[in-house]
Design a protein around this motif. Structure first.
Motif, mmCIF file in Angstrom:
data_model
loop_
_atom_site.group_PDB
_atom_site.id
_atom_site.type_symbol
_atom_site.label_atom_id
_atom_site.label_comp_id
_atom_site.label_asym_id
_atom_site.label_seq_id
_atom_site.Cartn_x
_atom_site.Cartn_y
_atom_site.Cartn_z
ATOM 1 N N THR A 106 0.974 -1.188 0.117
ATOM 2 C CA THR A 106 0.080 -0.075 0.113
ATOM 3 C C THR A 106 0.889 1.313 -0.052
ATOM 4 O OG1 THR A 106 -0.165 0.165 2.385
ATOM 5 C CG2 THR A 106 -1.443 -1.248 1.451
ATOM 6 N N PRO A 107 0.502 2.301 -0.453
ATOM 7 C CA PRO A 107 1.380 3.572 -0.426
ATOM 8 C C PRO A 107 1.602 3.772 1.221
ATOM 9 C CG PRO A 107 -0.797 3.820 -1.725
ATOM 10 C CD PRO A 107 -1.001 2.570 -1.345
ATOM 11 N N GLN A 108 0.660 3.590 1.895
ATOM 12 C CA GLN A 108 1.247 3.731 3.553
ATOM 13 C C GLN A 108 2.446 2.997 4.070
ATOM 14 O OE1 GLN A 108 -1.789 3.175 2.513
ATOM 15 N NE2 GLN A 108 -2.661 5.306 2.581
ATOM 16 N N TRP A 109 2.345 1.699 3.449
ATOM 17 C CA TRP A 109 3.316 0.800 3.862
ATOM 18 C C TRP A 109 4.778 1.476 3.103
ATOM 19 C CZ3 TRP A 109 6.086 -2.961 0.147
ATOM 20 C CH2 TRP A 109 6.830 -3.714 0.770
ATOM 21 N N GLU A 110 4.597 1.673 1.663
ATOM 22 C CA GLU A 110 5.700 2.174 1.150
ATOM 23 C C GLU A 110 6.542 3.546 1.699
ATOM 24 O OE1 GLU A 110 5.020 2.635 -3.113
ATOM 25 O OE2 GLU A 110 4.590 0.348 -3.492
ATOM 26 N N GLU A 111 5.547 4.240 2.177
ATOM 27 C CA GLU A 111 6.052 5.557 2.757
ATOM 28 C C GLU A 111 6.611 5.133 4.244
ATOM 29 O OE1 GLU A 111 4.337 9.498 4.472
ATOM 30 O OE2 GLU A 111 2.876 8.221 3.706
ATOM 31 N N ALA A 112 6.051 4.069 4.932
ATOM 32 C CA ALA A 112 6.847 3.722 6.065
ATOM 33 C C ALA A 112 8.069 3.311 6.012
ATOM 34 C CB ALA A 112 5.645 3.035 6.860
ATOM 35 N N LEU A 113 8.019 2.457 4.807
ATOM 36 C CA LEU A 113 9.601 1.782 4.451
ATOM 37 C C LEU A 113 10.437 2.816 4.258
ATOM 38 C CD1 LEU A 113 10.882 -0.756 4.411
ATOM 39 C CD2 LEU A 113 10.071 -1.179 2.015
ATOM 40 N N ILE A 114 10.077 3.797 3.312
ATOM 41 C CA ILE A 114 11.102 4.994 3.024
ATOM 42 C C ILE A 114 11.422 5.597 4.344
ATOM 43 C CG2 ILE A 114 11.231 7.009 1.758
ATOM 44 C CD1 ILE A 114 9.215 5.788 -0.316
ATOM 45 N N VAL A 115 10.570 6.104 5.160
ATOM 46 C CA VAL A 115 10.832 6.662 6.243
ATOM 47 C C VAL A 115 11.680 6.153 7.045
ATOM 48 C CG1 VAL A 115 10.064 7.668 8.394
ATOM 49 C CG2 VAL A 115 8.934 8.070 6.284
ATOM 50 N N ALA A 116 11.334 4.460 7.310
ATOM 51 C CA ALA A 116 12.337 3.765 8.131
ATOM 52 C C ALA A 116 13.730 3.783 7.617
ATOM 53 C CB ALA A 116 11.751 2.445 8.406
ATOM 54 N N HIS A 117 13.809 3.723 6.277
ATOM 55 C CA HIS A 117 15.253 3.557 5.826
ATOM 56 C C HIS A 117 16.047 4.964 5.871
ATOM 57 C CE1 HIS A 117 18.297 3.982 2.596
ATOM 58 N NE2 HIS A 117 18.378 2.600 2.729
ATOM 59 N N HIS A 118 15.165 6.035 5.683
ATOM 60 C CA HIS A 118 15.787 7.233 5.681
ATOM 61 C C HIS A 118 16.383 7.601 7.122
ATOM 62 C CE1 HIS A 118 16.259 11.407 5.026
ATOM 63 N NE2 HIS A 118 15.771 12.007 5.960
ATOM 64 N N ARG A 119 15.681 7.312 8.306
ATOM 65 C CA ARG A 119 16.182 7.453 9.710
ATOM 66 C C ARG A 119 17.331 6.678 9.756
ATOM 67 N NH1 ARG A 119 10.101 7.424 12.263
ATOM 68 N NH2 ARG A 119 9.553 9.847 11.858
ATOM 69 N N LEU A 120 17.505 5.326 9.379
ATOM 70 C CA LEU A 120 18.686 4.568 9.622
ATOM 71 C C LEU A 120 19.869 4.890 8.644
ATOM 72 C CD1 LEU A 120 19.697 1.736 10.522
ATOM 73 C CD2 LEU A 120 18.903 0.508 8.355
ATOM 74 N N SER A 121 19.609 5.391 7.564
ATOM 75 C CA SER A 121 20.707 6.005 6.669
ATOM 76 C C SER A 121 21.379 6.932 7.430
ATOM 77 C CB SER A 121 20.114 5.932 5.192
ATOM 78 O OG SER A 121 19.391 7.131 5.143
ATOM 79 N N ARG A 122 20.744 7.765 7.735
ATOM 80 C CA ARG A 122 21.153 9.063 8.343
ATOM 81 C C ARG A 122 21.694 8.970 9.953
ATOM 82 N NH1 ARG A 122 19.843 14.054 6.193
ATOM 83 N NH2 ARG A 122 19.955 15.153 8.171
ATOM 84 N N THR A 123 21.658 7.806 10.295
ATOM 85 C CA THR A 123 22.202 7.431 11.833
ATOM 86 C C THR A 123 23.522 6.638 11.453
ATOM 87 O OG1 THR A 123 19.954 7.230 12.550
ATOM 88 C CG2 THR A 123 21.882 6.349 13.802
ATOM 89 N N PRO A 124 24.713 7.278 12.129
ATOM 90 C CA PRO A 124 25.776 6.484 12.325
ATOM 91 C C PRO A 124 25.952 5.362 12.958
ATOM 92 C CG PRO A 124 26.115 8.382 13.719
ATOM 93 C CD PRO A 124 24.899 8.669 13.106
ATOM 94 N N ARG A 125 26.620 4.181 12.165
ATOM 95 C CA ARG A 125 26.909 2.810 12.884
ATOM 96 C C ARG A 125 27.586 2.720 14.208
ATOM 97 N NH1 ARG A 125 26.048 -0.443 15.503
ATOM 98 N NH2 ARG A 125 26.055 -2.762 15.146
ATOM 99 N N SER A 126 28.751 3.841 14.131
ATOM 100 C CA SER A 126 29.545 3.977 15.089
ATOM 101 C C SER A 126 29.504 5.149 15.621
ATOM 102 C CB SER A 126 30.731 3.459 14.607
ATOM 103 O OG SER A 126 31.786 3.897 15.828
ATOM 104 N N LEU A 127 29.552 5.517 17.051
ATOM 105 C CA LEU A 127 29.534 6.726 17.851
ATOM 106 C C LEU A 127 31.019 7.444 17.647
ATOM 107 C CD1 LEU A 127 27.622 5.773 20.927
ATOM 108 C CD2 LEU A 127 26.573 7.136 18.986
ATOM 109 N N ASN A 128 31.960 6.487 17.208
ATOM 110 C CA ASN A 128 33.427 6.979 17.093
ATOM 111 C C ASN A 128 33.797 6.897 15.768
ATOM 112 O OD1 ASN A 128 36.062 7.583 17.310
ATOM 113 N ND2 ASN A 128 36.085 7.141 19.537
ATOM 114 N N ALA A 129 34.276 7.886 14.963
ATOM 115 C CA ALA A 129 34.596 7.472 13.815
ATOM 116 C C ALA A 129 36.244 6.991 13.708
ATOM 117 C CB ALA A 129 34.828 9.154 12.867
ATOM 118 N N GLU A 130 36.927 7.062 14.571
ATOM 119 C CA GLU A 130 38.433 6.468 14.531
ATOM 120 C C GLU A 130 38.108 4.956 14.826
ATOM 121 O OE1 GLU A 130 40.642 8.208 13.439
ATOM 122 O OE2 GLU A 130 39.646 9.861 13.440
ATOM 123 N N GLN A 131 37.379 4.564 15.803
ATOM 124 C CA GLN A 131 37.213 3.375 16.021
ATOM 125 C C GLN A 131 35.740 2.702 16.588
ATOM 126 O OE1 GLN A 131 40.137 2.741 19.454
ATOM 127 N NE2 GLN A 131 38.362 3.496 20.921
#
Length: 233
Positions: A106-131
């Motif tokens: 549904t359009p609602q599911w696709e929108e929720a999926l895009i939002v979930a991915h957007h938030r994940l992609s903008r969040t760093p995997r590590s809190l420290n860039a060096e290690q």
């Protein structure tokens, strides 16, 4: 005056200690194979034996704790065969759930999926860039993305089973996460899965999801710090 009125009800105590124990089991703070001594647990978690046993029985049912008659409770051991079985099962059931979700898109599911991915992609995997320093927010958003992928499948029971498998595999992933982080392009894998899901190509989406889970298992299986018999290289 009696203090019983100010104490948490047993059910509340059980829920609280269950949540804390579960987090410590999944994160590896309570390491695989460790004996869960009641005296240590009651002191560490500041809880009585009755709610503690209720929580441990619940965690036993989930496969995170082993109960041995006359010997007590132990953190469930890890094994190569279990990791392979859990990964294979997760690939099967989540691929099925994803196909069903895409079929009922549904359009609602696709929108929720895009939002979930957007938030994940903008969040760093590590809190420290060096290690590597684990980012709990990334973990939360990562789980949300994968859950959103299958949320439209039409079966709460299937989603719940997928969640349970994800939890059991999380224990393994935590053991090898630091080693996997530098060379793994997880963000690209998530983007590819998203693109396939939104394009309606169920075969490709399922194949990419399977490859995503399998790649994680391969990193763990090759880690000699976890499995001494892991192949070199």
């Amino acid at each position: 005056m009696s203090t019983s009125a100010t104490r948490p009800a047993p059910s509340t105590q059980t829920i609280n200690v269950y949540d804390r124990l579960r987090e410590d089991l999944l994160s590896g703070r309570l390491e695989p194979g460790r004996k869960l001594q009641m005296r240590f647990l009651t002191e560490a978690y500041q809880v009585g034996q009755t709610p503690l046993r209720e929580a441990l029985n619940r965690l036993t049912a989930e496969g995170l704790v082993d109960s041995h008659e006359q010997r007590g409770f132990y953190v469930t051991q890890i094994s190569r065969s279990e990791l392979e079985e859990l990964t294979k099962t997760r690939c099967w059931v989540e691929s099925l759930a994803l196909r069903q979700a895409m079929a009922a898109s549904t359009p609602q599911w696709e929108e929720a999926l895009i939002v979930a991915h957007h938030r994940l992609s903008r969040t760093p995997r590590s809190l420290n860039a060096e290690q590597f320093e684990d980012n709990p927010e990334w973990e939360r958003l990562h789980r949300t993305f994968h859950r959103t992928l299958i949320a439209q499948c039409g079966s709460k029971s299937l989603v719940a089973f997928c969640d349970q498998l994800a939890d059991q595999l999380y224990r393994y992933r935590r053991l090898s996460i630091q080693k996997a982080f530098p060379g793994r392009h997880v963000a690209d894998e998530h983007q590819a899965i998203l693109n396939a899901a939104l394009s309606g190509d169920a075969d490709k989406a399922a194949a990419l999801l399977t490859a995503h889970f399998t790649a994680t298992a391969e990193v763990i299986l090759k880690d000699k710090a976890i499995f001494a018999d892991a192949p070199a290289g």
